[in-house]
Design an enzyme around this catalytic site. Structure first.
Site, short mmCIF file in Angstrom:
data_model
loop_
_atom_site.label_atom_id
_atom_site.label_comp_id
_atom_site.label_asym_id
_atom_site.label_seq_id
_atom_site.Cartn_x
_atom_site.Cartn_y
_atom_site.Cartn_z
N HIS A 47 -0.36 2.74 6.24
CA HIS A 47 0.43 1.37 6.29
C HIS A 47 -0.74 0.54 5.25
O HIS A 47 -1.01 -0.66 5.81
CB HIS A 47 0.29 0.73 7.72
CG HIS A 47 1.08 1.66 8.63
ND1 HIS A 47 0.24 2.57 9.67
CD2 HIS A 47 2.20 2.21 8.49
CE1 HIS A 47 1.32 3.22 10.33
NE2 HIS A 47 2.43 2.99 9.55
N GLU A 93 7.03 8.83 15.68
CA GLU A 93 7.79 8.87 14.33
C GLU A 93 7.26 10.39 13.65
O GLU A 93 7.42 10.54 12.58
CB GLU A 93 6.96 8.04 13.53
CG GLU A 93 7.37 6.44 13.69
CD GLU A 93 6.91 5.58 12.48
OE1 GLU A 93 7.70 4.85 12.10
OE2 GLU A 93 5.61 5.44 12.50
N HIS A 127 6.58 -1.55 6.31
CA HIS A 127 6.19 -0.47 7.07
C HIS A 127 4.76 0.17 6.41
O HIS A 127 4.01 0.21 7.29
CB HIS A 127 7.33 0.63 7.17
CG HIS A 127 6.89 1.82 8.36
ND1 HIS A 127 7.63 2.19 9.50
CD2 HIS A 127 5.65 2.73 8.28
CE1 HIS A 127 7.05 3.19 10.12
NE2 HIS A 127 5.82 3.49 9.36
#
Length: 246
Positions: free
Chosen positions: A106, A85, A174
């Protein structure tokens, strides 16, 4: 070919040290766990940024830090495998010249707000950066059903657009992304966004109408907090280093 920047410069060594500390601090404070990633813009080249290889933040060491260009291509990976990512960081740095640190975390309470499409709004003066309210990004809106990871430049650009000029954006299913003009401010914001989420959930469960920090009040509070960010940073770093020295 771009001229490589000396890894021995004092500014670069100090920046890497702060980045390693930031990874450990956020792990210690429960903002990240085995997942999550933190970057800083390169102190000598704004078209590059620094990010660890793809390991848990708690395990990051100086030798794990890789330089990337803003297309998120590694400059000198030397066999180190980057985060999938990483594009989140490059696209935000492209879109926001004022940003010098990006954090993808998160935190559990923030995830609850994102799932219910409720924006975070500041309850506490330390979270004034959330004003007027956080945007909420849903990858499914533009890209359909995915594994909910942002692993392409297009997905990361969409996130950067959703972030806009905000300090924090929530990601449904997410987590959240926090940004700042420095790694210390970004860490502060990532931590206090989760802190505020807990307070906001409690306030919303009580009778009456929740009063949020907004407008000029929020601007003044955020400006003051950015001037004293060294205090919590020094505390968190001291605790983190003591833990690892045992």
């Amino acid at each position: 070919m771009q001229r490589p920047i000396s890894p021995l410069s004092q500014a670069l060594v100090a920046t890497i040290e702060d980045l390693v500390d930031a990874n450990h601090i956020l792990a210690d404070q429960g903002v990240v766990d085995g997942f999550g990633h933190i970057s800083v813009r390169h102190p000598e080249d704004p078209t590059r940024y620094l990010l660890a290889k793809g390991i848990a933040p708690e395990q990051v060491a100086a030798e794990d830090i890789i330089a990337f260009d803003l297309d998120s291509e590694p400059i000198d990976a030397r066999g180190r495998v980057p985060y999938r990512e990483r594009f989140i960081h490059g696209e935000i740095y492209k879109a926001r010249p004022d940003v010098n640190s990006v954090i993808n975390a998160h935190s559990p309470w923030i995830l609850s707000f994102a799932a219910n499409r409720i924006p975070l709004q500041p309850i506490h003066n330390k979270a004034a950066f959330l004003a007027p309210a956080t945007p909420i990004f849903d990858l499914r809106d533009e890209f359909g059903a995915t594994d909910m990871l942002l692993t392409t430049p297009a997905q990361a650009r969409a996130l950067a657009q959703s972030l806009g000029n905000s300090a924090v954006v929530l990601l449904r299913g997410h987590g959240h992304v926090a940004v700042g003009p420095s790694v210390k401010v970004a860490v502060f914001r990532a931590y206090y966004a989760e802190f505020n989420a807990r307070l906001q959930a409690r306030a919303m469960s009580l009778p009456g109408s929740t009063v949020y920090i907004e407008g000029e009040e929020a601007e003044k509070a955020d400006r003051t907090m950015q001037q004293v960010d060294e205090r919590p940073w020094a505390l968190w770093k001291s605790k983190s280093r003591a833990l690892r020295a045992r």
